[in-house]
Structure formats: C-alpha cells, structure tokens
Design an enzyme around this catalytic site. Structure first.
Site, PDB file in Angstrom:
ATOM      1  N   TYR A   1      -8.880  -7.915  10.617  1.00  0.00           N
ATOM      2  CA  TYR A   1      -8.243  -8.085   9.306  1.00  0.00           C
ATOM      3  C   TYR A   1      -6.740  -7.824   9.436  1.00  0.00           C
ATOM      4  O   TYR A   1      -6.289  -6.685   9.474  1.00  0.00           O
ATOM      5  CB  TYR A   1      -8.878  -7.113   8.319  1.00  0.00           C
ATOM      6  CG  TYR A   1      -8.669  -7.411   6.848  1.00  0.00           C
ATOM      7  CD1 TYR A   1      -7.666  -8.271   6.402  1.00  0.00           C
ATOM      8  CD2 TYR A   1      -9.475  -6.829   5.887  1.00  0.00           C
ATOM      9  CE1 TYR A   1      -7.490  -8.533   5.062  1.00  0.00           C
ATOM     10  CE2 TYR A   1      -9.306  -7.078   4.534  1.00  0.00           C
ATOM     11  CZ  TYR A   1      -8.311  -7.925   4.134  1.00  0.00           C
ATOM     12  OH  TYR A   1      -8.133  -8.169   2.798  1.00  0.00           O
TER      13      TYR A   1
ATOM     14  N   ASN B   1     -13.817 -12.927  -3.677  1.00  0.00           N
ATOM     15  CA  ASN B   1     -14.168 -11.610  -4.194  1.00  0.00           C
ATOM     16  C   ASN B   1     -13.317 -11.307  -5.428  1.00  0.00           C
ATOM     17  O   ASN B   1     -13.302 -10.187  -5.908  1.00  0.00           O
ATOM     18  CB  ASN B   1     -13.949 -10.512  -3.142  1.00  0.00           C
ATOM     19  CG  ASN B   1     -12.497 -10.366  -2.727  1.00  0.00           C
ATOM     20  OD1 ASN B   1     -12.043 -11.075  -1.855  1.00  0.00           O
ATOM     21  ND2 ASN B   1     -11.756  -9.467  -3.363  1.00  0.00           N
TER      22      ASN B   1
ATOM     23  N   HIS C   1       0.831  -1.211   0.000  1.00  0.00           N
ATOM     24  CA  HIS C   1       0.000   0.000   0.000  1.00  0.00           C
ATOM     25  C   HIS C   1       0.860   1.254   0.000  1.00  0.00           C
ATOM     26  O   HIS C   1       1.891   1.313   0.678  1.00  0.00           O
ATOM     27  CB  HIS C   1      -0.890   0.042   1.244  1.00  0.00           C
ATOM     28  CG  HIS C   1      -2.043  -0.923   1.206  1.00  0.00           C
ATOM     29  ND1 HIS C   1      -3.192  -0.714   1.898  1.00  0.00           N
ATOM     30  CD2 HIS C   1      -2.207  -2.088   0.551  1.00  0.00           C
ATOM     31  CE1 HIS C   1      -4.034  -1.720   1.689  1.00  0.00           C
ATOM     32  NE2 HIS C   1      -3.445  -2.578   0.876  1.00  0.00           N
TER      33      HIS C   1
ATOM     34  N   LYS D   1      -9.200 -12.649   9.956  1.00  0.00           N
ATOM     35  CA  LYS D   1      -8.793 -12.873   8.562  1.00  0.00           C
ATOM     36  C   LYS D   1      -7.337 -12.471   8.405  1.00  0.00           C
ATOM     37  O   LYS D   1      -6.933 -11.394   8.854  1.00  0.00           O
ATOM     38  CB  LYS D   1      -9.657 -12.025   7.632  1.00  0.00           C
ATOM     39  CG  LYS D   1      -9.057 -11.841   6.233  1.00  0.00           C
ATOM     40  CD  LYS D   1     -10.059 -11.350   5.241  1.00  0.00           C
ATOM     41  CE  LYS D   1      -9.388 -11.011   3.906  1.00  0.00           C
ATOM     42  NZ  LYS D   1     -10.339 -10.831   2.821  1.00  0.00           N
TER      43      LYS D   1
ATOM     44  N   LYS E   1      -4.579 -11.581   5.517  1.00  0.00           N
ATOM     45  CA  LYS E   1      -4.250 -11.350   4.114  1.00  0.00           C
ATOM     46  C   LYS E   1      -2.943 -12.055   3.828  1.00  0.00           C
ATOM     47  O   LYS E   1      -1.913 -11.742   4.425  1.00  0.00           O
ATOM     48  CB  LYS E   1      -4.132  -9.842   3.871  1.00  0.00           C
ATOM     49  CG  LYS E   1      -3.632  -9.426   2.517  1.00  0.00           C
ATOM     50  CD  LYS E   1      -4.493  -9.904   1.369  1.00  0.00           C
ATOM     51  CE  LYS E   1      -5.897  -9.357   1.423  1.00  0.00           C
ATOM     52  NZ  LYS E   1      -6.755  -9.764   0.323  1.00  0.00           N
TER      53      LYS E   1
ATOM     54  N   HIS F   1     -16.537  -8.250   1.600  1.00  0.00           N
ATOM     55  CA  HIS F   1     -15.173  -7.813   1.302  1.00  0.00           C
ATOM     56  C   HIS F   1     -14.992  -6.339   1.677  1.00  0.00           C
ATOM     57  O   HIS F   1     -15.964  -5.604   1.761  1.00  0.00           O
ATOM     58  CB  HIS F   1     -14.982  -8.039  -0.200  1.00  0.00           C
ATOM     59  CG  HIS F   1     -13.951  -7.213  -0.860  1.00  0.00           C
ATOM     60  ND1 HIS F   1     -14.211  -5.975  -1.410  1.00  0.00           N
ATOM     61  CD2 HIS F   1     -12.650  -7.452  -1.088  1.00  0.00           C
ATOM     62  CE1 HIS F   1     -13.099  -5.506  -1.951  1.00  0.00           C
ATOM     63  NE2 HIS F   1     -12.149  -6.372  -1.774  1.00  0.00           N
ATOM     64  N   SER F   2     -13.748  -5.926   1.883  1.00  0.00           N
ATOM     65  CA  SER F   2     -13.529  -4.504   2.185  1.00  0.00           C
ATOM     66  C   SER F   2     -12.269  -3.985   1.509  1.00  0.00           C
ATOM     67  O   SER F   2     -11.472  -4.750   0.957  1.00  0.00           O
ATOM     68  CB  SER F   2     -13.389  -4.303   3.691  1.00  0.00           C
ATOM     69  OG  SER F   2     -12.138  -4.771   4.145  1.00  0.00           O
TER      70      SER F   2
ATOM     71  N   HIS G   1     -11.143  -2.778   6.739  1.00  0.00           N
ATOM     72  CA  HIS G   1      -9.795  -2.222   6.896  1.00  0.00           C
ATOM     73  C   HIS G   1      -9.797  -1.098   7.937  1.00  0.00           C
ATOM     74  O   HIS G   1      -8.770  -0.435   8.118  1.00  0.00           O
ATOM     75  CB  HIS G   1      -9.302  -1.604   5.568  1.00  0.00           C
ATOM     76  CG  HIS G   1      -8.913  -2.570   4.496  1.00  0.00           C
ATOM     77  ND1 HIS G   1      -9.733  -3.561   4.012  1.00  0.00           N
ATOM     78  CD2 HIS G   1      -7.756  -2.671   3.761  1.00  0.00           C
ATOM     79  CE1 HIS G   1      -9.117  -4.204   3.042  1.00  0.00           C
ATOM     80  NE2 HIS G   1      -7.918  -3.696   2.870  1.00  0.00           N
TER      81      HIS G   1
HETATM   82  O1  GKR Z   1      -6.127  -3.912   0.934  1.00  0.00           O
HETATM   83  O2  GKR Z   1      -4.487  -4.901  -0.047  1.00  0.00           O
HETATM   84  C1  GKR Z   1      -5.654  -4.835   0.304  1.00  0.00           C
HETATM   85  C2  GKR Z   1      -6.551  -5.984  -0.066  1.00  0.00           C
HETATM   86  O3  GKR Z   1      -5.847  -6.909  -0.836  1.00  0.00           O
HETATM   87  C3  GKR Z   1      -7.770  -5.511  -0.782  1.00  0.00           C
HETATM   88  O4  GKR Z   1      -7.463  -4.659  -1.847  1.00  0.00           O
HETATM   89  C4  GKR Z   1      -8.592  -6.664  -1.298  1.00  0.00           C
HETATM   90  O5  GKR Z   1      -9.497  -6.223  -2.216  1.00  0.00           O
HETATM   91  O6  GKR Z   1      -9.260  -7.007   0.987  1.00  0.00           O
HETATM   92  C5  GKR Z   1      -9.451  -7.319  -0.310  1.00  0.00           C
HETATM   93  C6  GKR Z   1      -9.672  -8.811  -0.541  1.00  0.00           C
HETATM   94  O7  GKR Z   1     -10.282  -9.440   0.271  1.00  0.00           O
HETATM   95  O8  GKR Z   1      -9.273  -9.323  -1.575  1.00  0.00           O
HETATM   96 MG    MG Z   2     -10.360 -11.244  -0.797  1.00  0.00          MG
END
Ligand code: GKR
Ligand code: MG
Length: 439
Positions: free
Chosen positions: A150, A283, A25, A196, A198, A334-335, A363
């Site tokens: 998250y 998503n 990011h 969750k 990532k 999703h966010s 987020h």
């Molecule tokens: O914020 O980097 C992020 C996420 O990867 C986001 O852009 C995704 O769209 O949170 C999201 C997801 O569940 O894929």
């Molecule tokens: Mg996702």
C-alpha cells in the site's frame, strides 16, 4: 462462560505524514484496544478505531456486554441494529464515506462497535475451545492471506513527535519516481505481490505516470490498483481509466475514482462504452449491506471493499462474501492504520471468507516495532501473506508494557479524532480544505 469485564484501552500510534484526498496524516493515529475478561479467567481481544467517538460508543454498550454470554452474538447484533434504527432514519442514503474518514462516520457507529465486541468474543471462544478463530466460524478457505503493497505519496518523516520521532524508513515521495522507490523497498521487505497506490494527491497525470512507472518496474505479474478517494470528476476518472486501461487490467482495479453511486455508475458506463472492462472497486460509495443492491443494479461497483472493523465483524464478512458471490461481484478488503490485533482480525476474516479473491489492503508497513501492541512483536509476512497461526483465537496476545506506553502517548495528545484537513492547514497550506472533485 460469561463476560465478567470489558476493558477499553485508548492508544496512540506513531504515523508517517501520508497524503490522501482527505489531507495529511497526523504524527499519531488513534486506536482502541478492547479486552473482554471472562468468568473463567480467559481474555478475548480486539482492535478498532480510536479517539473519543469510538470509545464513547464502546462505553455505551458496556452494560450489555458485561454479563453477556459470548456465544450469544446474534442477540447482540439485533440489539445493535435496533439502536441503529432508533438513531438513524436514513442509513442507506446517508452512509457513504465520501466526506468522512473511516472511523469518524457516526452512521457506522453501531456496526463498528458490534464488530469490535464480536471479534473479542470470537477470540474468547477460540481460546476456550483451543481453536483458531477462523475455524470457530466455519473453517478456512485459505491458510494464508495475501496483502497488498500500500503506497502513499508522503512528506519526509516517519511519524511521532520530538524525542518520540520514528525513523523515516521510506523518505519523501511526492512524484512519480520516488513512489517507485517506495514500492521497491516495501516489496523487498514484505514480499507483497499486488500493489495499491493511494491517489487523489497530485495532478492526475502525475498519478498516471506513477502507475505506469510501477508497471514498468514490476511488470504485469504485479496487479495494480489506484484509489483517489473520489478526488476526480467523472471526466477525469474516465481519462485516468482510459490512460491506465492496460495497467489496471489483469487483476487490478480502479478504486473510488468519483464521488457517489451515480458518479461511479457513469464512469463505468463510459469506460464500458469504450470497451474498457477495468472493474471499479469501492469502500466509499459502498460501506454497508444496504448499499450493495444499488451498487449491483446500477453497475456502479464491481468489487466491494469489505472491512470487518466497520461492516460489523467477521461473520458479516462471511455474509458479504456469500452475497457478492451470489451477485457475481468481487470482494477485496480495505484498511486503515492499525496494529497486529487488527491485522490478525483481517487475516482471520479473509481466511474464512471464500469469496475474497484479491490481496487485502494493509497500512501495517507504516507502523513500527516501537508501536506494536502484540506480545512477541510485529506480525510476520511470508511472501506478502500472513499465515493463520496454529494458536487459539486470533493467535495473538497483548504486550501490557507496550499497551501502557501507547496509552500514555494517547493521554499526552491534544486531539481526540482524526483530522487530516487540519494537518494540511498546519503543514502544507493554511487555506487547505478538501474539495471534491479536486480535478
Ligand atoms: O489512510 O489516508 C488513509 C486512507 O485514505 C484510508 O483512510 C482510507 O480509508 O485506505 C482507505 C481507502 O482505501 O480508502
Ligand atoms: Mg479506498
């Protein structure tokens, strides 16, 4: 009541150096605040994706929105569908988010734009009637909406630049131990009950260890999910699914492990053949109504990850909830980086969608009080949930001083779109590019 004026406010919000398979990011995330002022002096608001693309799309419907009756949403939807048909011959085939970050997918343009206008109209209607938004669209299935904790692997830093840097509340987390510290801190502060992670950032075995450590720390009462945004091959996805069979069961899921509907279906087939029932959520492979029948028919996805921002607003969320219910599919949400207007949009959407049975992603913990655009400051979480306030519409208003400050931040930025790959090249590896599958 008619809409007299649409005001668009592009803003920038400090964001921590979070990692995902898309990259890293930037120090600021881009958002747009929409204000619809009515002929009788009321204002409806919405928050959506930011930067040049989403802003131009909203500008593109200005002549349609100004002068419109905010109750006539079906007509606006039909016009938006008509635009989409004219511009995109192949919506169903070309619309996955495999290669594009949410907000940057041109094929979402019309549902994204419609969604923002719809939410602002519903906020306006709620204010005119003196009713909370979720009650305007048919009433609520729940009074409070649970959100998940998250977690992100991240570099040191809390977001922002120079004198505008934010405090790094969570610190660096680039291994299987520090991610547990991040979870402990976030759960203690917000009371979340589902977690969750990532993924798609570190070697899959480190990510497996991360989930195992989270299970060891929190126990089975906290359902777990991991989302590598299709960074894994089918073989790696099966390896992760197999290794985390126990940890991802009991209310958890495996989210977008592999790319494409075919990849997801193959992962599902192979896990089922081993007696592994872990559901797959998406998503990325599923981003619009046209994807749902195929996802269901091929069993590629068992849980659809909705989002009022790009699925076309709150009423579409309700339609999706009914569709998933009919097909026996689960529904979660999703966010992306967002502020309080968007969080309340998600809360009202989730409150009015009976089929949504998982804690929604958010987020929100990654943004700070300094960047909140809602009057009165940050939205409160109670034991990980947002309560639907007994106030008209979304239940929040804008803080115009904050809005001006965030607009000035936006104006000073050299970029107008999210580009996580560029950030990776700038800070981590000058040759970095997104490779799918990476493992
Ligand atoms: O914020 O980097 C992020 C996420 O990867 C986001 O852009 C995704 O769209 O949170 C999201 C997801 O569940 O894929
Ligand atoms: Mg996702």
């Amino acid at each position: 009541m008619k809409i007299a004026e649409m005001r668009l406010h592009p803003i920038a919000v400090a964001d921590a150096p979070l990692r995902s398979s898309y990259g890293r990011h930037a120090p600021y995330a881009l958002r747009t605040i929409v204000e619809l002022r009515s002929t009788d002096g009321l204002t409806g608001i919405a928050e959506t994706y930011g930067g040049d693309g989403p802003l131009a799309a909203l500008e593109g419907v200005r002549s349609r929105v100004e002068g419109m009756d905010p109750f006539q949403l079906s007509r606006l939807w039909m016009q938006s569908e008509e635009d989409a048909r004219r511009e995109q011959a192949d919506i169903a085939g070309g619309r996955s988010q495999t290669y594009l970050v949410p907000g940057e997918n041109p094929l979402d343009k019309h549902t994204r734009t419609y969604g923002a206008i719809e939410v602002a109209c519903l906020d306006l209607i709620g204010k005119a009637l003196g009713k909370p938004l979720c009650d305007v669209v048919g009433g609520r299935a729940r009074n409070e909406v649970a959100f998940s904790c998250y977690l992100f692997y991240k570099h040191a830093g809390g977001g922002g630049l120079g004198a505008d840097e934010r405090e790094d509340e969570y610190g660096e987390a680039l291994d299987a131990v520090s991610i547990v510290a991040q979870a402990r801190q976030m759960v203690a502060r917000y009371g979340f009950k589902e977690i969750k992670l990532k993924g798609g950032v570190l070697d899959p075995d480190i990510e497996i260890d991360s989930i195992r450590n989270l299970r060891a720390e929190f126990g089975p009462a906290y359902p777990l999910r991991i989302d590598p945004n299709c960074a894994w091959s089918v073989d790696t996805s099966v390896h992760v699914g197999r290794s985390l069979k126990e940890e991802l069961s009991d209310g958890g899921y495996l989210e977008d492990p592999a790319a494409g509907m075919d990849g997801m279906a193959e992962v599902r087939r192979r896990l089922l053949a081993e007696g592994n029932q872990t559901p797959l959520a998406s998503n990325v492979a599923v981003t619009c109504f046209a994807h749902v029948p195929e996802a269901w028919r091929t069993d590629a996805v068992q849980i659809v990850l909705s989002d009022p921002h790009y699925w076309g607003g709150i009423r579409n969320l309700q339609r999706l909830s009914h569709l998933c219910d009919t097909l026996g599919m689960g529904l979660s949400m999703h966010s992306n980086n967002h502020l309080g207007v968007s969080l309340m949009t998600m809360a009202h959407a989730a409150a009015s969608a009976p089929g949504l049975t998982y804690a929604c992603d958010t987020h929100y913990p990654w943004q700070t009080e300094q960047d909140e655009v809602v009057a009165g400051g940050r939205i409160a979480f109670h034991q990980g949930a947002v309560r639907i306030p007994d106030k008209p519409g979304l239940g929040v208003d804008l803080d115009f001083d904050q809005l001006q400050k965030l607009k000035r931040l936006y104006e000073g930025l050299p970029f107008r779109k999210r580009d996580d790959e560029a950030e990776m090249r700038k800070h981590v590896d000058p040759n970095w590019r997104r490779i799918l599958p990476r493992w």
